[in-house]
Scaffold this active site. Sequence first.
Site, PDB file in Angstrom:
ATOM      1  N   GLU A 229      47.497  -4.531  33.630  1.00 34.77           N
ATOM      2  CA  GLU A 229      46.103  -3.743  32.151  1.00 34.77           C
ATOM      3  C   GLU A 229      44.976  -3.644  32.909  1.00 34.77           C
ATOM      4  OE1 GLU A 229      46.029  -6.807  29.008  1.00 34.77           O
ATOM      5  OE2 GLU A 229      48.098  -6.327  28.735  1.00 34.77           O
ATOM      6  N   GLU A 331      55.923  -5.560  30.126  1.00 30.55           N
ATOM      7  CA  GLU A 331      55.451  -6.417  28.825  1.00 30.55           C
ATOM      8  C   GLU A 331      55.043  -6.324  27.454  1.00 30.55           C
ATOM      9  OE1 GLU A 331      51.887  -8.576  30.499  1.00 30.55           O
ATOM     10  OE2 GLU A 331      51.273  -9.247  28.325  1.00 30.55           O
TER      11      GLU A 331
END
Length: 481
Positions: A229, A331
Amino acid sequence: MSRNLLFFFSCLFLTALNAQTQKQNIVPDKKVTVITTADSTKFRLTETATLQLSLRGQPLETEPCIFIDSARQFQTFIGIGGALTDAAAETFFKLSPKQQDAFLEAYFDKEKGIGYTLARTNMNSCDFSSDMYTSTDENDKDLKTFNINHDLKFKVPFIKRAFETAKGKLKLFISPWSPPAWMKDNKNMLHGGKLLPEWYSSWANYYIRFIMAYQMNGIPVWGLSVQNEPMATQTWESCIYTAEEERDFIKNYLGPALWKNNLRDKKLIAWDHNRDLIYQRASVLLSDKESSKYIWGIGFHWYESWTGAAIPENIKRVAEAFPDKQLLLTEACNYPFSWETIDQWQWGENYGSSMISDFNNGACAWTDWNILLDETGGPNHVNNFCFAPVHADTRSDQLHFMNSYYYIGHFSRYIRPGARRIACSSSRAQLLATGFKNQDGSLAIIVMNPGKTKVVYHLYIGNQAAETIGLPHSIVTFLVD
């Protein structure tokens, strides 16, 4: 011969002819096994029926149908799996040996469980660690103090058990949430911040040392992502890269370090963040020949969906623009955690609809987040608790399987690595579907009905079809040998 007698024999002949014609229309070697998971039933990856295909022509416009064309093939399937985090490992070792074995079998045994073939783990700590940690002392530019002692206590033994249960058929990739605090401009592993340019080389070599340390401990590493991220400033471990910064780090430091150390076979995954910005990131990274040559694929998460801004076709846009690169979800999880809502059916349906969409848009693999958490939705050192497909009640030594475990299993158990996605079309919006052809020639077709009412429909494979029923809030895998 009287007219009545002639009429009798004519009817007898036509009846026999019709029966023979129907018999000829049946395709005796084309039986379809039906495996079902459905709300308000006991069906959980349960074999519920066997269908017999028969020749069938043009369907009516009013008939719901799923159409399969196995001659039209697309991306090659790599695998499905989950994350072997510190939290999962710590929870695992709180279970009795009997429950540990049951847990590993449920995930990694392809006959008795759902046959995971893909796994992810964190490099340095992440939110799903009980504490913050790194693998070096402060300001160790040459990484002379590098070690994985923290991982050797729980995570490495846990991962090795997973590999053993999977009989070695497990692809593991690593992901960092943050470099050590001393490498960052905010001097903190938490709350974003950026990697300082003077530490680019040391941080690139950090991945190398980590991969080699794991492999020396008997754990082969299949790949790595650059940064978890990279556009999110989180209260937990995080680090920010613009597209240009990630591109330059890859082409000037991380990529050359991998190749220099004979690790060019490791699959380098860029982005590793949500679908919303994926095209912009992929365009910057892959339009540059020097960075693109090191990148195997683009990873993505699903978390933009909570804002209502999910754009699944962004995956297809990247696949169309860069067909030589792989796409994989790295994810996904349901949150926030609550034991009172753990059995709500929406949790599994979130997985099913996302997996069907991602595969149909070009994804080659799908990696869930934590494969195991405890009764609190942790452990987690920043109180960021969430769901996992399996929870362990460590107070009573019991495993709780969420319906998301079974939804994932409809894909991971029956689509095997090396399969090719095939053309699969639904004539009704309430029926979500995808299909794959395995290397042994068998077909695995997944159909989901997220609606409140049952749907009667025909499954067409070429010009052969069978009638079936999609139960309310159900997912079905059709297996065609």
